[in-house]
Design a protein around this motif. Structure first.
Motif, PDB file in Angstrom:
ATOM      1  N   TYR A  81       3.408  -6.554  -6.910  1.00  6.83           N
ATOM      2  CA  TYR A  81       3.259  -5.102  -7.057  1.00  6.83           C
ATOM      3  C   TYR A  81       4.614  -4.453  -7.334  1.00  6.83           C
ATOM      4  N   PRO A 126       0.633   2.984  -1.422  1.00  5.26           N
ATOM      5  CA  PRO A 126      -0.762   2.559  -1.455  1.00  5.26           C
ATOM      6  C   PRO A 126      -1.719   3.550  -0.798  1.00  5.26           C
ATOM      7  N   GLN A 176      -9.320   3.173  -1.762  1.00  3.55           N
ATOM      8  CA  GLN A 176      -9.605   1.856  -2.333  1.00  3.55           C
ATOM      9  C   GLN A 176     -10.412   1.989  -3.624  1.00  3.55           C
ATOM     10  N   TRP A 179      -8.075   2.978  -6.448  1.00  5.18           N
ATOM     11  CA  TRP A 179      -7.165   1.925  -6.891  1.00  5.18           C
ATOM     12  C   TRP A 179      -7.820   0.967  -7.885  1.00  5.18           C
ATOM     13  N   LEU A 197      -5.858  -0.386 -11.166  1.00  6.74           N
ATOM     14  CA  LEU A 197      -5.410  -1.770 -11.296  1.00  6.74           C
ATOM     15  C   LEU A 197      -5.989  -2.435 -12.535  1.00  6.74           C
ATOM     16  N   SER A 221      -4.204  -6.390  -5.435  1.00  5.32           N
ATOM     17  CA  SER A 221      -5.287  -5.594  -4.864  1.00  5.32           C
ATOM     18  C   SER A 221      -5.425  -5.835  -3.362  1.00  5.32           C
ATOM     19  N   ILE A 228      -2.557  -4.031  -1.580  1.00  2.94           N
ATOM     20  CA  ILE A 228      -2.752  -2.587  -1.518  1.00  2.94           C
ATOM     21  C   ILE A 228      -3.842  -2.235  -0.499  1.00  2.94           C
TER      22      ILE A 228
END
Length: 103
Positions: free
Chosen positions: A53, A66, A71, A74, A78, A96, A99
């Motif tokens: 990352y 993060p 979630q 993200w 991503l 992932s 994070i």
């Protein structure tokens, strides 16, 4: 006369420049802030995800905290960045997971 004006100006500038120095505020850690900080021990897989990352994403832009996104937020980020960062599916899964562990 010019010499006196120049000397007076130089002395004034010297005094003003020495007297206007401002100190930067010092941040102190309070016990409440320390207690609320969540520290997660990183497994080797999470440490690798953090490394990916930091190194893959920071090449093009600043790193986001993060916790700034959920979630669900993200996931598309991503997916969109995977191709630009040239990371494979295994690497994006590690990122992932890292994070998600920080949320």
């Amino acid at each position: 006369m010019k010499l006196r004006i120049l000397t007076l100006t130089a002395v004034t500038l010297l005094i003003v420049s020495c007297g206007t120095k401002k100190a930067a505020p010092v941040a102190t850690a309070t016990p409440a802030a320390t207690e609320t900080a969540k520290t997660t021990e990183l497994t080797p897989a999470l440490a690798e995800g953090k490394n990916l990352y930091e190194n893959s994403c920071a090449r093009c832009h600043k790193l986001y905290d993060p916790k700034k996104f959920s979630q669900e937020d993200w996931k598309p980020i991503l997916v969109r960045m995977q191709k630009k960062a040239k990371v494979d599916d295994t690497q994006i899964a590690l990122i992932s997971n890292y994070i998600t562990s920080q949320l």
